[in-house]
Design a protein around this motif. Structure first.
Motif, PDB file in Angstrom:
ATOM      1  N   SER A   1       0.822  -1.209   0.000  1.00  0.00           N
ATOM      2  CA  SER A   1       0.000   0.000   0.000  1.00  0.00           C
ATOM      3  C   SER A   1       0.857   1.260   0.000  1.00  0.00           C
ATOM      4  O   SER A   1       0.545   2.246  -0.681  1.00  0.00           O
ATOM      5  CB  SER A   1      -0.920  -0.006   1.227  1.00  0.00           C
ATOM      6  OG  SER A   1      -1.812  -1.089   1.189  1.00  0.00           O
TER       7      SER A   1
ATOM      8  N   GLU B   1      -6.550   2.606   1.150  1.00  0.00           N
ATOM      9  CA  GLU B   1      -5.999   1.256   1.157  1.00  0.00           C
ATOM     10  C   GLU B   1      -4.919   1.102   2.227  1.00  0.00           C
ATOM     11  O   GLU B   1      -4.813   0.049   2.867  1.00  0.00           O
ATOM     12  CB  GLU B   1      -5.431   0.924  -0.222  1.00  0.00           C
ATOM     13  CG  GLU B   1      -6.499   0.691  -1.283  1.00  0.00           C
ATOM     14  CD  GLU B   1      -5.899   0.350  -2.632  1.00  0.00           C
ATOM     15  OE1 GLU B   1      -4.694   0.641  -2.827  1.00  0.00           O
ATOM     16  OE2 GLU B   1      -6.630  -0.192  -3.488  1.00  0.00           O
TER      17      GLU B   1
ATOM     18  N   ARG C   1     -12.694   2.499   1.754  1.00  0.00           N
ATOM     19  CA  ARG C   1     -11.846   2.130   0.624  1.00  0.00           C
ATOM     20  C   ARG C   1     -12.675   1.831  -0.611  1.00  0.00           C
ATOM     21  O   ARG C   1     -12.330   2.216  -1.733  1.00  0.00           O
ATOM     22  CB  ARG C   1     -10.995   0.917   0.994  1.00  0.00           C
ATOM     23  CG  ARG C   1      -9.980   0.532  -0.066  1.00  0.00           C
ATOM     24  CD  ARG C   1      -9.653  -0.924  -0.016  1.00  0.00           C
ATOM     25  NE  ARG C   1     -10.846  -1.755  -0.230  1.00  0.00           N
ATOM     26  CZ  ARG C   1     -10.837  -3.090  -0.231  1.00  0.00           C
ATOM     27  NH1 ARG C   1      -9.709  -3.738  -0.017  1.00  0.00           N
ATOM     28  NH2 ARG C   1     -11.955  -3.774  -0.445  1.00  0.00           N
TER      29      ARG C   1
END
Length: 488
Positions: free
Chosen positions: A195, A443, A408
């Motif tokens: 991420s 994320e 998200r």
């Protein structure tokens, strides 16, 4: 007649001595473990948990064969577990030694020397002759244990042995939890790295776009410095994650009994967090307190200290042993002749007339029992508190994870729509990059929440005291007994 009276008295003592002195151990009725509040379901229940009782290897709920293999390797080679096993062997040996006190004990001896005895020791002024003497024999003795001091000692040693078994189980579940935690840290760090790199990539595109805007006079030149500064801030997080992942690999390697440099390099490729295949089985308070090894160990220590009250109480009474001996002693020239042979059979009675010593030891043993009961209650309360705390953290972190997952997903929808609009010429590239950056941030937060959730899950399993197969607790440990309190 005298011999008959002596025999009659001995028989009376034998009959009277059938029951050992001191309190018989029963779990105290007033112990915290017997409170109704400790027996039911936990307060902190959540949809992510189930009331089923944990059974068997909990790490298998993750359905990760590599994790299972590492836990098995840790059980075989972990140094803490090897120490615990050696301590357990030592306790078994001490228990076996305690049981020998009920057996017939004996000794054999032989010595010889060339001597001249002192004449003046016998008030003689004639020098005695030099000669060689010898002394040999066999003696046997058996403690009748009329008042149960030995039996109480064996009872205490047995309880100590069972406490050591529980301590071994405690090390075992800690090794399983530490191994799982190290493996989870590797994979979670990999997931967060993924991420973070995505976020870094988005920021790099933002810098390139900003340079283009500055070149065309549509942005100030300091915007480049601002975006590059943000890029360096984001980039600074990656070394921390790399170090965390590598250190977790070192921990895992040493947990399975190997030096850090032997770590499996392929582990660093793991980027998927551990996921449970089913809700957490948490059971209830009654099952928890039967299963927790520290609770079992504390209860066994209480049993041992109760038995030692009997050991101390037996010192108030005479210690009677049956002894027998046979041997030969005298000059070597008359060895094994009627003049040198000897034998003896009869009881030996030892009785300390200073009873204050025994009473002081009884008082000390009773005080220790009170302390062990308090320690047992504290262990029960700590077990319940740790479980409730772990379940509470898991419940709130699971809610947080679900919220971040929804955030998200919404960010992903915005990013997809922004790209469609950008390809259609309806918005500029900067707005698209802003949507990308929001998605990357969402994320990243979601990945961090997954890490926290794994930590919570392992903490719950550790608090539940599971991870091994064990026999049911002995009858003495039955909860809700109404027997007398040995600490009184």
């Amino acid at each position: 007649m005298t011999g008959r009276y002596a025999l009659a008295i001995l028989l009376v003592l034998l009959i009277a001595g059938c029951a050992p002195v001191g309190p018989d151990y029963h779990l105290p009725q007033r112990a915290t473990i017997n409170a109704p509040e400790t027996q039911g379901h936990f307060v902190s229940r959540h949809s992510g948990t189930a009331t089923a009782t944990p059974d068997g290897p909990w790490w298998r709920l993750y359905n990760d064969e590599r994790l299972t293999r590492y836990v098995q390797q840790a059980f075989a080679a972990n140094t803490d577990l090897r120490i615990a096993e050696a301590n357990l062997e030592r306790t078994h040996a001490l228990f076996a030694e305690a049981k020998t006190a009920k057996e017939i004990n004996g000794a054999a001896n032989f010595d010889t020397s060339y001597v001249q005895q002192s004449a003046e020791a016998y008030l003689s002024h004639t020098k005695p002759p030099d000669h060689q003497i010898y002394n040999t024999g066999i003696s046997l003795n058996y403690d009748l244990d009329l008042f149960g001091g030995i039996r109480r000692g064996i009872e205490a040693a047995a309880a100590d042995d069972q406490a050591a078994i529980a301590a071994h189980d405690l090390v075992r579940i800690n090794v399983a939890a530490d191994t799982t935690r190290a493996y989870a840290d590797i994979c979670n760090a990999g997931n967060e790295l993924k991420s973070a790199r995505r976020t870094l990539g988005v920021q790099k595109k933002t810098i390139e776009l900003t340079r283009t805007l500055v070149a065309h006079g549509r942005a100030a030149s300091f915007d480049i410095d601002r975006q590059e500064g943000l890029y360096e801030q984001l980039k600074a997080r990656i070394p921390l994650l790399n170090a965390r992942q590598l250190n977790a690999a070192y921990r895992l390697t040493t947990l399975i009994g190997q030096p850090p440099e032997s770590y499996d390099r392929t582990l660093l490729a793991c980027a998927e967090p551990l996921q449970l295949a089913s809700p957490l089985p948490v059971g209830n308070g009654r099952d928890l307190l039967r299963r927790r090894p520290d609770v079992r160990a504390a209860e066994r220590r209480l049993a041992a200290s109760t038995a030692r009250i009997g050991v101390a109480t037996a010192e108030l009474y005479p210690d009677i042993k049956l002894t027998a001996s046979i041997g030969s002693q005298g000059g070597v020239s008359d060895v094994l002749s009627p003049l040198t042979n000897r034998f003896g059979v009869g009881p030996t009675i030892n009785w300390n007339v200073n009873r204050n010593v025994a009473r002081s030891r009884i008082a000390a043993a009773k005080a220790q029992t009170k302390a062990d009961l308090a320690a047992f209650d504290r262990t029960v309360l700590v077990a319940l508190r740790e479980t409730e705390t772990a379940l509470t953290n898991y419940a709130y972190d699971l809610d947080r994870l679900n919220n971040l997952k929804r955030a998200r997903n919404r960010a992903a929808v915005v990013d997809r729509d922004a790209r469609k609009l950008w390809r259609g010429g309806n918005i500029d590239a900067l707005a698209t990059l802003d949507a990308d950056r929001s998605l990357a941030a969402a994320e990243q937060a979601y990945a961090e929440a997954k890490t926290r959730l794994n930590v919570d899950q392992i903490a719950i399993f550790l608090a539940l005291g599971g991870g091994w197969q064990t026999a049911p607790p002995p009858a003495q440990v039955a909860l809700r007994t109404t027997s007398s309190d040995p600490a009184r």
